[in-house]
Scaffold this motif. Structure first.
Motif, PDB file in Angstrom:
ATOM      1  N   HIS A  90       0.848  -1.202   0.000  1.00  0.00           N
ATOM      2  CA  HIS A  90       0.000   0.000   0.000  1.00  0.00           C
ATOM      3  C   HIS A  90       0.879   1.246   0.000  1.00  0.00           C
ATOM      4  O   HIS A  90       0.612   2.213  -0.745  1.00  0.00           O
ATOM      5  CB  HIS A  90      -0.899   0.022   1.230  1.00  0.00           C
ATOM      6  CG  HIS A  90      -2.013  -0.973   1.200  1.00  0.00           C
ATOM      7  ND1 HIS A  90      -3.269  -0.695   1.627  1.00  0.00           N
ATOM      8  CD2 HIS A  90      -2.057  -2.267   0.795  1.00  0.00           C
ATOM      9  CE1 HIS A  90      -4.049  -1.761   1.492  1.00  0.00           C
ATOM     10  NE2 HIS A  90      -3.307  -2.722   0.998  1.00  0.00           N
ATOM     11  N   ALA A  91       1.914   1.238   0.816  1.00  0.00           N
ATOM     12  CA  ALA A  91       2.808   2.397   0.909  1.00  0.00           C
ATOM     13  C   ALA A  91       3.536   2.620  -0.406  1.00  0.00           C
ATOM     14  O   ALA A  91       3.669   3.771  -0.857  1.00  0.00           O
ATOM     15  CB  ALA A  91       3.801   2.204   2.041  1.00  0.00           C
ATOM     16  N   ASN A  92       4.016   1.546  -1.012  1.00  0.00           N
ATOM     17  CA  ASN A  92       4.708   1.669  -2.301  1.00  0.00           C
ATOM     18  C   ASN A  92       3.777   2.215  -3.373  1.00  0.00           C
ATOM     19  O   ASN A  92       4.168   3.067  -4.184  1.00  0.00           O
ATOM     20  CB  ASN A  92       5.284   0.323  -2.741  1.00  0.00           C
ATOM     21  CG  ASN A  92       6.481  -0.101  -1.931  1.00  0.00           C
ATOM     22  OD1 ASN A  92       7.101   0.716  -1.257  1.00  0.00           O
ATOM     23  ND2 ASN A  92       6.818  -1.382  -1.983  1.00  0.00           N
ATOM     24  N   ALA A  93       2.549   1.728  -3.387  1.00  0.00           N
ATOM     25  CA  ALA A  93       1.578   2.197  -4.381  1.00  0.00           C
ATOM     26  C   ALA A  93       1.264   3.677  -4.168  1.00  0.00           C
ATOM     27  O   ALA A  93       1.218   4.462  -5.125  1.00  0.00           O
ATOM     28  CB  ALA A  93       0.306   1.368  -4.297  1.00  0.00           C
ATOM     29  N   ALA A  94       1.090   4.081  -2.935  1.00  0.00           N
ATOM     30  CA  ALA A  94       0.800   5.485  -2.640  1.00  0.00           C
ATOM     31  C   ALA A  94       1.988   6.371  -3.019  1.00  0.00           C
ATOM     32  O   ALA A  94       1.803   7.484  -3.532  1.00  0.00           O
ATOM     33  CB  ALA A  94       0.466   5.655  -1.163  1.00  0.00           C
ATOM     34  N   GLU A  95       3.186   5.874  -2.791  1.00  0.00           N
ATOM     35  CA  GLU A  95       4.393   6.640  -3.146  1.00  0.00           C
ATOM     36  C   GLU A  95       4.495   6.834  -4.652  1.00  0.00           C
ATOM     37  O   GLU A  95       4.824   7.927  -5.134  1.00  0.00           O
ATOM     38  CB  GLU A  95       5.630   5.895  -2.624  1.00  0.00           C
ATOM     39  CG  GLU A  95       6.933   6.623  -2.874  1.00  0.00           C
ATOM     40  CD  GLU A  95       8.134   5.837  -2.378  1.00  0.00           C
ATOM     41  OE1 GLU A  95       9.241   6.131  -2.859  1.00  0.00           O
ATOM     42  OE2 GLU A  95       7.965   4.939  -1.541  1.00  0.00           O
ATOM     43  N   LYS A  96       4.184   5.771  -5.406  1.00  0.00           N
ATOM     44  CA  LYS A  96       4.245   5.873  -6.860  1.00  0.00           C
ATOM     45  C   LYS A  96       3.208   6.862  -7.383  1.00  0.00           C
ATOM     46  O   LYS A  96       3.459   7.606  -8.340  1.00  0.00           O
ATOM     47  CB  LYS A  96       4.056   4.499  -7.511  1.00  0.00           C
ATOM     48  CG  LYS A  96       5.284   3.615  -7.359  1.00  0.00           C
ATOM     49  CD  LYS A  96       5.123   2.310  -8.085  1.00  0.00           C
ATOM     50  CE  LYS A  96       6.375   1.464  -7.911  1.00  0.00           C
ATOM     51  NZ  LYS A  96       6.322   0.215  -8.621  1.00  0.00           N
ATOM     52  N   VAL A  97       2.056   6.875  -6.753  1.00  0.00           N
ATOM     53  CA  VAL A  97       1.015   7.820  -7.172  1.00  0.00           C
ATOM     54  C   VAL A  97       1.459   9.243  -6.875  1.00  0.00           C
ATOM     55  O   VAL A  97       1.292  10.146  -7.699  1.00  0.00           O
ATOM     56  CB  VAL A  97      -0.325   7.505  -6.477  1.00  0.00           C
ATOM     57  CG1 VAL A  97      -1.332   8.631  -6.686  1.00  0.00           C
ATOM     58  CG2 VAL A  97      -0.898   6.203  -7.000  1.00  0.00           C
TER      59      VAL A  97
END
Length: 170
Positions: A90-97
């Motif tokens: 979740h954190a990685n996905a939010a960072e990419k966004v």
């Protein structure tokens, strides 16, 4: 153990009462004494056998409880790891966004949602498998306890049968 002692004492009292009744109507006192000694020996053997069986049962129950507790702890550990992996995804996905350009933000958001849903699914599957394994081991542990208890009851019944057999000999 208390029930066994009570049963054995009741059997002894009943045997003694029966023997006293028999000695008053007949005059075979030496046979009754030998019979009583045989009954006492049979009761002593029965108590020893039952004590051994109860010790085995307690040991099996402790081992089964330990097995079940270990299974629960392992399941909780696996579930915690799966949850941590999902949170990391979740954190990685939010960072990419957040790092995506404003023009590509919608596309990045869609990819992030897909990755988050995949991570959630994987975590759920892992948690379900961990719970399933834990429950199976708990059921196995309960079955082990039940089998140990059944064996103890069998030994008790055999011991009582031996005592009754000794009491019946004349």
């Amino acid at each position: 153990m208390n029930k066994l002692l009570a049963t054995l004492i009741a059997g002894l009292v009943a045997t003694t009462a029966y023997a006293q009744t028999a000695t008053t109507t007949t005059t075979t006192a030496p046979a009754t004494t030998a019979n009583t000694e045989a009954v006492v020996k049979a009761e002593a053997r029965a108590e020893a056998d039952v004590a051994k069986a109860e010790a085995k049962e307690m040991k099996a129950a402790a081992k089964a409880d330990e097995k079940a507790a270990k299974a629960v702890a392992d399941a909780q550990e696996k579930k915690a790891k799966a949850h941590a992996k999902a949170v990391k995804a979740h954190a990685n996905a939010a960072e990419k966004v957040s790092k995506a350009d404003p023009e590509d933000r919608a596309k990045a958001l869609a990819k992030a949602e897909e990755k988050v849903s995949e991570a959630n699914l994987k975590a759920e599957k892992t948690m379900i498998k961990a719970d399933e394994k834990s429950l199976k081991q708990q059921v196995d542990a309960a079955a082990d306890k039940a089998q140990a208890a059944a064996k103890t009851e069998q030994v008790r019944a055999e011991a009582m049968a031996d005592v009754h057999k000794a009491a019946a000999k004349k």
